[in-house]
Design a protein around this motif. Structure first.
Motif, short mmCIF file in Angstrom:
data_model
loop_
_atom_site.label_atom_id
_atom_site.label_comp_id
_atom_site.label_asym_id
_atom_site.label_seq_id
_atom_site.Cartn_x
_atom_site.Cartn_y
_atom_site.Cartn_z
N SER A 3 0.81 -1.19 0.11
CA SER A 3 -0.03 -0.05 0.09
C SER A 3 0.98 1.23 -0.03
O SER A 3 1.78 1.33 0.62
CB SER A 3 -0.93 -0.08 1.31
N THR A 4 0.40 2.16 -0.57
CA THR A 4 1.33 3.71 -0.59
C THR A 4 1.28 3.93 0.82
O THR A 4 2.09 4.77 0.95
CB THR A 4 0.58 4.55 -1.73
N ASN A 5 0.33 3.61 1.57
CA ASN A 5 0.37 4.22 3.01
C ASN A 5 1.54 3.67 3.61
O ASN A 5 1.92 4.23 4.73
CB ASN A 5 -0.83 3.82 3.88
N ASP A 6 2.22 2.46 3.26
CA ASP A 6 3.23 1.67 3.84
C ASP A 6 4.68 2.20 3.23
O ASP A 6 5.85 1.69 3.46
CB ASP A 6 3.30 0.35 3.81
N THR A 28 -0.44 13.51 1.95
CA THR A 28 -1.07 14.85 2.18
C THR A 28 -2.59 14.55 2.27
O THR A 28 -3.09 13.79 1.40
CB THR A 28 -0.76 15.70 0.97
N LYS A 29 -3.05 15.42 3.20
CA LYS A 29 -4.65 15.35 3.04
C LYS A 29 -5.07 16.61 3.03
O LYS A 29 -5.48 17.64 3.81
CB LYS A 29 -5.28 14.96 4.50
N PRO A 30 -5.61 16.85 1.76
CA PRO A 30 -5.99 18.34 1.50
C PRO A 30 -7.64 18.56 2.09
O PRO A 30 -8.19 17.32 2.27
CB PRO A 30 -6.26 18.41 -0.06
N GLY A 34 -9.68 13.65 -1.90
CA GLY A 34 -8.97 12.35 -1.20
C GLY A 34 -7.56 12.61 -0.77
O GLY A 34 -6.92 13.39 -1.38
N ALA A 35 -7.22 11.83 0.31
CA ALA A 35 -5.62 12.23 0.57
C ALA A 35 -4.90 11.51 -0.41
O ALA A 35 -5.25 10.38 -1.35
CB ALA A 35 -5.28 11.40 1.89
N TYR A 36 -3.69 11.71 -0.59
CA TYR A 36 -2.43 11.22 -1.70
C TYR A 36 -1.15 11.26 -1.01
O TYR A 36 -0.76 11.83 -0.07
CB TYR A 36 -2.78 12.08 -2.94
N LYS A 55 -2.72 7.96 -4.94
CA LYS A 55 -4.01 7.84 -4.18
C LYS A 55 -3.45 7.12 -2.88
O LYS A 55 -2.99 6.03 -2.79
CB LYS A 55 -5.07 7.10 -4.69
N SER A 56 -4.16 7.65 -1.89
CA SER A 56 -3.74 7.01 -0.50
C SER A 56 -4.37 5.75 -0.44
O SER A 56 -5.56 5.54 -0.60
CB SER A 56 -4.16 8.00 0.64
#
Length: 186
Positions: A3-6, A28-30, A34-36, A55-56
């Motif tokens: 996951s891109t979160n990792d 980043t969470k605008p 959505g967060a990215y 994308k997150s």
């Protein structure tokens, strides 16, 4: 898949059939949308860098890099010859593939090579190496008062700035990450 979160600095991923190393990333969470994850990626083959936004939570293929110990044997023209310590197979690598690591290679030195799907993709030299000063200009009396530096050439051909008291034949400890003088070794 990862996951891109990792994401973390230094992991290697596969995108569009090419390998990229994550140099930097920012989650980043605008306020709207959505967060990215904004990343800076380095192409393992070409060395070029690019930025890419994911994308997150998006899934990408993680490349598992194996690290193997090799012994640097000798230089043959434009090629550097290494031997796998486990199989005794020899491989030739070019200066382009080794990059700045060529400044710190001594014969019979053990280094780690990064392997992906039986293909060598990178090199890991130790954080510091000890090298002999091949040539050094003499220090002129009176220059040492200000604590100045001079440039010397090491046995591998690398040039480094050192204190004025360093002489030809001295063994120096050099930081391979920055290319800077650390200390004189007794």
């Amino acid at each position: 898949m990862i996951s891109t979160n990792d994401f973390s600095t230094g992991i290697t991923i596969e995108l569009d059939g090419e390998l990229y190393k994550v140099i930097d990333y920012e989650h980043t969470k605008p306020g709207k949308g959505g967060a990215y994850i904004q990343t800076e990626l380095k192409n393992v083959d070409t060395g070029s860098t690019t930025t890419k936004r994911f994308k997150s939570g998006e899934k990408v293929k993680q490349a598992y890099i194996e690290t193997r110990t090799y012994q640097y044997l000798y230089r043959d023209g434009d090629k550097y010859v290494f031997m796998d310590n486990d199989t005794y197979e020899q491989v030739d690598l070019t200066k382009d593939k080794l990059g700045a690591a060529t400044k710190y290679l001594k014969e019979n030195q053990e280094i780690k090579l990064e392997v992906y799907e039986e293909k060598i993709i990178g090199v890991q030299v130790p954080n510091s190496v000890e090298l002999v000063v091949a040539s050094a200009p003499p220090a002129i009396k009176g220059d040492t008062v200000s604590g100045g530096t001079k440039q010397v050439e090491l046995e591998t051909g690398a040039k480094v700035k050192v204190p004025l008291f360093i002489e030809e034949g001295d063994i120096l400890k050099i930081d391979t990450r920055s290319g800077e003088y650390i200390e004189r070794v007794n």
